[in-house]
Write a protein that holds these residues in place. Structure first.
Motif, PDB file in Angstrom:
ATOM      1  N   GLN A 145       3.997   0.974  -9.321  1.00 57.04           N
ATOM      2  CA  GLN A 145       3.560  -0.320  -8.785  1.00 57.04           C
ATOM      3  C   GLN A 145       2.531  -1.016  -9.670  1.00 57.04           C
ATOM      4  O   GLN A 145       2.184  -2.160  -9.420  1.00 57.04           O
ATOM      5  CB  GLN A 145       2.968  -0.140  -7.389  1.00 57.04           C
ATOM      6  N   LYS A 146       2.055  -0.345 -10.702  1.00 61.72           N
ATOM      7  CA  LYS A 146       0.995  -0.955 -11.516  1.00 61.72           C
ATOM      8  C   LYS A 146       1.570  -2.067 -12.395  1.00 61.72           C
ATOM      9  O   LYS A 146       2.750  -2.082 -12.739  1.00 61.72           O
ATOM     10  CB  LYS A 146       0.309   0.107 -12.375  1.00 61.72           C
ATOM     11  N   ASP A 164       0.834  -1.210   0.000  1.00 63.94           N
ATOM     12  CA  ASP A 164       0.000   0.000   0.000  1.00 63.94           C
ATOM     13  C   ASP A 164       0.867   1.258   0.000  1.00 63.94           C
ATOM     14  O   ASP A 164       0.858   2.043   0.946  1.00 63.94           O
ATOM     15  CB  ASP A 164      -0.924  -0.025   1.231  1.00 63.94           C
ATOM     16  N   TRP A 165       1.646   1.430  -1.090  1.00 59.66           N
ATOM     17  CA  TRP A 165       2.498   2.612  -1.210  1.00 59.66           C
ATOM     18  C   TRP A 165       1.892   3.659  -2.128  1.00 59.66           C
ATOM     19  O   TRP A 165       2.334   4.799  -2.135  1.00 59.66           O
ATOM     20  CB  TRP A 165       3.878   2.207  -1.751  1.00 59.66           C
ATOM     21  N   ASP A 166       0.897   3.243  -2.918  1.00 61.36           N
ATOM     22  CA  ASP A 166       0.206   4.162  -3.825  1.00 61.36           C
ATOM     23  C   ASP A 166       1.183   4.884  -4.759  1.00 61.36           C
ATOM     24  O   ASP A 166       1.148   6.098  -4.913  1.00 61.36           O
ATOM     25  CB  ASP A 166      -0.610   5.192  -3.019  1.00 61.36           C
ATOM     26  N   ARG A 167       2.062   4.077  -5.388  1.00 63.29           N
ATOM     27  CA  ARG A 167       3.019   4.631  -6.336  1.00 63.29           C
ATOM     28  C   ARG A 167       2.627   4.217  -7.752  1.00 63.29           C
ATOM     29  O   ARG A 167       2.164   3.102  -7.978  1.00 63.29           O
ATOM     30  CB  ARG A 167       4.434   4.136  -6.030  1.00 63.29           C
ATOM     31  N   GLU A 168       2.865   5.111  -8.702  1.00 61.98           N
ATOM     32  CA  GLU A 168       2.485   4.841 -10.075  1.00 61.98           C
ATOM     33  C   GLU A 168       3.246   3.657 -10.657  1.00 61.98           C
ATOM     34  O   GLU A 168       2.711   2.877 -11.446  1.00 61.98           O
ATOM     35  CB  GLU A 168       2.727   6.099 -10.932  1.00 61.98           C
TER      36      GLU A 168
END
Length: 238
Positions: free
Chosen positions: A205-206, A199-203
């Motif tokens: 990571q997709k 749950d780092w909410d980094r682009e």
């Protein structure tokens, strides 16, 4: 524990040897420059990969295939070439150059089988958690990159030798830069999935940015380790 029979040791020694680079200065130079070239190209394209994975992976296929083909032709023995005895040239006679037709056919054969392996690699990614109903182009393209990195060189040097592929599949092939790079590529792709659920909410990571990044990084590490650190050794599972 009983020791293996002498006959078994003899067979292993004869049929299971690490792949040697072609004995030329150009092969040694290209082999050392190859990881740096791939890593530099990937680094420069990474922002575009994060912004638009499908387009970037698709546009990178031709450069990647070109680099891999050049590396194989310049540095690696084509399948069967190491099995042929080398005839010594007579004094004063001209050296006959090695025909390029066989290498060209081997490149084509390896490319075709690498592409054929893409659906299998995509299915493996799905089994390991890739999206099933969405991101299908992402999965297929990432599998194509893995096939060109890991599968193409293996087919180029080993062809369809069933015994050798059983050894590769069981991860018991002697380590060289081709096998080491392939193991590193698959292991890196597997480890690349670790950041995705965090749950780092980094682009970045997709899907499948971290998978492809791990595959490239693992390929570099495995290639260098197989060519320099552990060449000729085997992976042992106790």
């Amino acid at each position: 524990m009983a020791s293996p029979s002498p006959s078994k040791n003899t067979v292993t020694t004869k049929t299971s040897l690490p792949v040697e680079l072609l004995p030329t200065d150009l092969a040694r130079i290209v082999s050392q420059a190859h990881p740096a070239l791939l890593l530099s190209a990937y680094y420069l394209r990474f922002p575009a990969l994060v912004a638009d994975p499908v387009s970037t992976l698709l546009n990178s296929l031709l450069p990647l295939a070109t680099i891999q083909i050049a590396y194989a032709v310049i540095c690696l023995p084509a399948v069967g070439s190491t099995l042929k005895p080398v005839k010594k040239a007579k004094p004063g006679s001209k050296k006959i150059p090695e025909p390029s037709t066989a290498r060209g056919l081997t490149v084509f054969y390896a490319l075709v089988l690498s592409i054929v392996s893409v659906p299998v690699l995509a299915a493996i990614q799905v089994l390991f958690g890739a999206p099933v109903t969405t991101h299908i182009p992402h999965t297929l393209l990432s599998s194509t990159h893995i096939a060109l990195l890991a599968i193409f060189p293996l087919i180029y040097v080993h062809g369809s030798d069933g015994e050798k592929w059983r050894e590769i599949a069981s991860v018991y092939s002697p380590i060289d830069e081709v096998f080491g790079a392939s193991v590193g590529c698959f292991l890196g792709a597997w480890l690349g999935a670790v950041p995705i659920p965090l749950d780092w909410d980094r682009e970045w990571q997709k899907w499948p940015v971290t998978i492809v990044t791990g595959a490239y990084a693992g390929y570099m590490v495995g290639k260098l380790a197989g060519g320099w650190l552990w060449k000729g050794k085997r992976i042992e599972f106790d």
